[in-house]
Structure formats: structure tokens, C-alpha cells
Design a protein around this motif. Structure first.
Motif, PDB file in Angstrom:
ATOM      1  N   LEU A  23       0.768  -1.168   0.103  1.00 47.09           N
ATOM      2  CA  LEU A  23      -0.175  -0.074  -0.237  1.00 47.09           C
ATOM      3  C   LEU A  23       1.013   1.071  -0.200  1.00 47.09           C
ATOM      4  O   LEU A  23       1.922   1.342   0.734  1.00 47.09           O
ATOM      5  CB  LEU A  23      -0.838  -0.075   1.194  1.00 47.09           C
ATOM      6  N   PRO A  24       0.580   2.328  -0.690  1.00 44.82           N
ATOM      7  CA  PRO A  24       1.236   3.584  -0.690  1.00 44.82           C
ATOM      8  C   PRO A  24       1.154   4.304   0.562  1.00 44.82           C
ATOM      9  O   PRO A  24       0.186   4.112   1.507  1.00 44.82           O
ATOM     10  CB  PRO A  24       0.527   4.087  -1.655  1.00 44.82           C
ATOM     11  N   LEU A  25       2.255   4.930   1.057  1.00 43.56           N
ATOM     12  CA  LEU A  25       2.281   5.471   2.204  1.00 43.56           C
ATOM     13  C   LEU A  25       2.660   6.918   2.252  1.00 43.56           C
ATOM     14  O   LEU A  25       3.469   7.210   1.275  1.00 43.56           O
ATOM     15  CB  LEU A  25       3.420   4.909   3.364  1.00 43.56           C
ATOM     16  N   LEU A  26       2.331   7.662   2.906  1.00 38.22           N
ATOM     17  CA  LEU A  26       2.705   9.270   2.924  1.00 38.22           C
ATOM     18  C   LEU A  26       4.064   9.288   3.669  1.00 38.22           C
ATOM     19  O   LEU A  26       3.956   9.163   4.910  1.00 38.22           O
ATOM     20  CB  LEU A  26       1.652  10.225   3.427  1.00 38.22           C
ATOM     21  N   ARG A  27       4.812   9.763   2.948  1.00 34.15           N
ATOM     22  CA  ARG A  27       6.350  10.148   3.512  1.00 34.15           C
ATOM     23  C   ARG A  27       6.723  11.391   3.454  1.00 34.15           C
ATOM     24  O   ARG A  27       6.147  12.305   2.632  1.00 34.15           O
ATOM     25  CB  ARG A  27       7.463   8.989   2.709  1.00 34.15           C
ATOM     26  N   SER A  28       7.561  11.939   4.483  1.00 30.19           N
ATOM     27  CA  SER A  28       8.265  12.962   4.437  1.00 30.19           C
ATOM     28  C   SER A  28       9.828  13.036   3.619  1.00 30.19           C
ATOM     29  O   SER A  28      10.491  12.113   4.107  1.00 30.19           O
ATOM     30  CB  SER A  28       8.340  13.728   5.709  1.00 30.19           C
ATOM     31  N   LEU A  29       9.863  13.920   2.717  1.00 29.18           N
ATOM     32  CA  LEU A  29      11.218  13.809   2.095  1.00 29.18           C
ATOM     33  C   LEU A  29      11.777  15.208   2.084  1.00 29.18           C
ATOM     34  O   LEU A  29      11.187  16.341   2.214  1.00 29.18           O
ATOM     35  CB  LEU A  29      11.086  13.470   0.510  1.00 29.18           C
ATOM     36  N   THR A  30      13.205  15.236   2.062  1.00 28.07           N
ATOM     37  CA  THR A  30      13.824  16.655   2.271  1.00 28.07           C
ATOM     38  C   THR A  30      14.765  16.902   0.937  1.00 28.07           C
ATOM     39  O   THR A  30      15.451  16.001   0.464  1.00 28.07           O
ATOM     40  CB  THR A  30      14.963  16.455   3.521  1.00 28.07           C
ATOM     41  N   LEU A  31      14.658  18.197   0.419  1.00 24.06           N
ATOM     42  CA  LEU A  31      15.456  18.329  -0.942  1.00 24.06           C
ATOM     43  C   LEU A  31      16.676  18.419  -0.692  1.00 24.06           C
ATOM     44  O   LEU A  31      17.264  19.002   0.288  1.00 24.06           O
ATOM     45  CB  LEU A  31      14.950  19.745  -1.417  1.00 24.06           C
ATOM     46  N   VAL A  32      17.636  17.627  -1.443  1.00 21.15           N
ATOM     47  CA  VAL A  32      18.971  17.599  -1.296  1.00 21.15           C
ATOM     48  C   VAL A  32      19.723  18.490  -2.524  1.00 21.15           C
ATOM     49  O   VAL A  32      20.477  19.490  -2.139  1.00 21.15           O
ATOM     50  CB  VAL A  32      19.566  16.223  -1.416  1.00 21.15           C
TER      51      VAL A  32
END
Length: 235
Positions: A23-32
Motif C-alpha cells: 500500500l502507498p504511504l505518505l512520507r516526508s522527503l527533504t530536498l538535497v
């Protein structure tokens, strides 16, 4: 084999041993970082605190504060340490302006993995047919084939006036053609259909491109079961 390739192979083996999230999950990403990579495409690389399972070729929904939401294919392979997306920024839409304004350290959200544009259930021979930024999931798949030693025979036909990721895809694929016109692309597709009649054909690009390329293959007796597509909306 380079150190980078060795690390990717190790991470690919670890990813294979883990169960991919169903299942898709909502994740936090940080721009590199972000950088122009040719073909009017800008590549955005994001870090994430916890590795998550996805299959090469899948995509997710990128959500930017005050920018909205848009689907993107994942350009990185499951064995790479960052999540990469590639896109054109020239539309000037609210979303693209918000994306272009991101600075290293800014956070976004990413709902993934989604869809099934993957090598699961495909033939040993793969023919990739890409238009412009449609190359992004194909880069992921080609790297994954190499990282996991899948033993696929690969051909790529990437049409455009310039070709993002060409240096990589040309090296990764067994055969690669980079036409710049619709007519030369058509010729290359017909050649591939004749040379690889039992292949799985994986098409990635704008809706009209996917539709016309699918019709071209079917007119050459390529079965619907041999065709997989990734339709990129909004291009």
C-alpha cells in the motif's frame, strides 16, 4: 565494478529480501539538490529518513506546501540512497513554480509507491519506448536490471530534441537509439518490433504518445499482453 555499483548491488539485494509495501504511504522527503540534466529536464533529489520499498518503474504523488500535488515517476532505482524525480519546469504552473522555488533542506510529502509499470511478468527481452521526460522510470528500471543481475536483454528508443540521462541509458541498455523526429522514431519502433517480436514493449510518455505508439505496435501484430505503458498526465 565501481564502489558506487557495488553499493547499489548490495542495497538491491537487501531491497529484494524485504517485502515491497503493498500500500502507498505518505512520507516526508527533504530536498538535497536540483540540477538541469538535458532535454529541458530538471532533476530533483530528495533524502528520506527511512528507506521504503518500491519497485523500479513505480511512481508517487509529490505534495508541495502551497503548490499542490502532482504524480511523478521515480527516476532513481530502489538501490539508490535518494529519491529522484525529473520534470520540465517551463509550464509555469502553480505547482512547477513551487517546485522550482524549493531550496535544499525544504521538506515535501510523497505518497508512494503507486502503479505497476515494472518488470514483473515481463519477457526476457524488453523494448523501452520513451518520449522526453518519459525516460525517468526507464532509468530506474535499467539500473535495477543491472543492480539485481536480472539478465534481461534491453533495447531503448528515446525520442526528443535532447535526451535526459542519455549517458547512463546508452551505457545500461544493450541497444539504444535516440531519434529526434516522429518519423525517425516510427522507423526505430518498427525495426524493434521486427527484431524483437517476443519482447515486452514498455511505453512511457504523454497520453497522445502512449496511444499512438501502442497503435503502431498493434498494427504490427504486437499483442496487447506484450505492452505495458506509463501515461504521464499533464505533459
Amino acid at each position: 565494478m565501481t564502489t558506487e555499483q557495488t553499493n547499489r548491488t548490495r542495497l538491491a539485494q537487501e531491497s529484494t529480501s524485504r517485502r515491497t509495501s503493498p500500500l502507498p504511504l505518505l512520507r516526508s522527503l527533504t530536498l538535497v539538490s536540483s540540477q538541469a540534466i538535458g532535454g529541458d529536464v530538471t532533476l530533483f533529489s530528495f533524502s528520506h529518513k527511512r528507506r521504503f520499498g518500491f519497485r523500479a518503474g513505480q511512481h508517487g504523488l509529490l505534495i508541495i506546501p502551497r503548490g499542490g500535488m502532482k504524480p511523478f515517476s521515480i527516476a532513481s532505482s530502489p538501490a539508490e540512497e535518494t529519491i529522484m524525480i525529473g520534470t520540465r519546469l517551463s509550464s509555469g504552473s502553480k505547482f512547477k513554480l513551487a517546485l522550482a522555488a524549493l531550496k535544499p533542506g525544504d521538506r515535501v510529502r510523497f505518497l508512494a509507491p503507486l502503479m505497476n509499470f515494472t518488470t514483473a511478468g515481463t519477457a526476457r527481452e524488453l523494448v523501452f519506448l520513451a518520449q522526453g521526460v518519459g525516460i525517468t522510470p526507464i532509468r530506474s528500471i535499467l539500473l535495477d536490471i543491472t543492480d539485481r543481475g536480472l539478465g534481461k536483454k534491453t533495447t531503448i528508443v528515446h525520442v526528443g530534441h535532447d535526451h535526459a540521462f542519455r549517458a547512463e541509458t546508452e551505457q545500461l541498455a544493450d541497444s539504444a537509439v535516440y531519434p529526434s523526429t516522429s518519423e525517425s522514431f516510427r522507423t526505430a519502433v518498427l525495426t524493434a518490433a521486427e527484431d524483437c517480436p517476443s519482447a515486452t514493449f514498455m511505453i512511457s510518455g504523454a497520453p497522445a504518445f502512449v496511444k499512438s505508439t501502442t497503435t503502431l505496435l498493434q498494427d504490427r501484430a504486437v499483442a496487447a499482453s506484450q505492452i505495458k505503458s506509463d501515461t504521464m498526465l499533464g505533459y
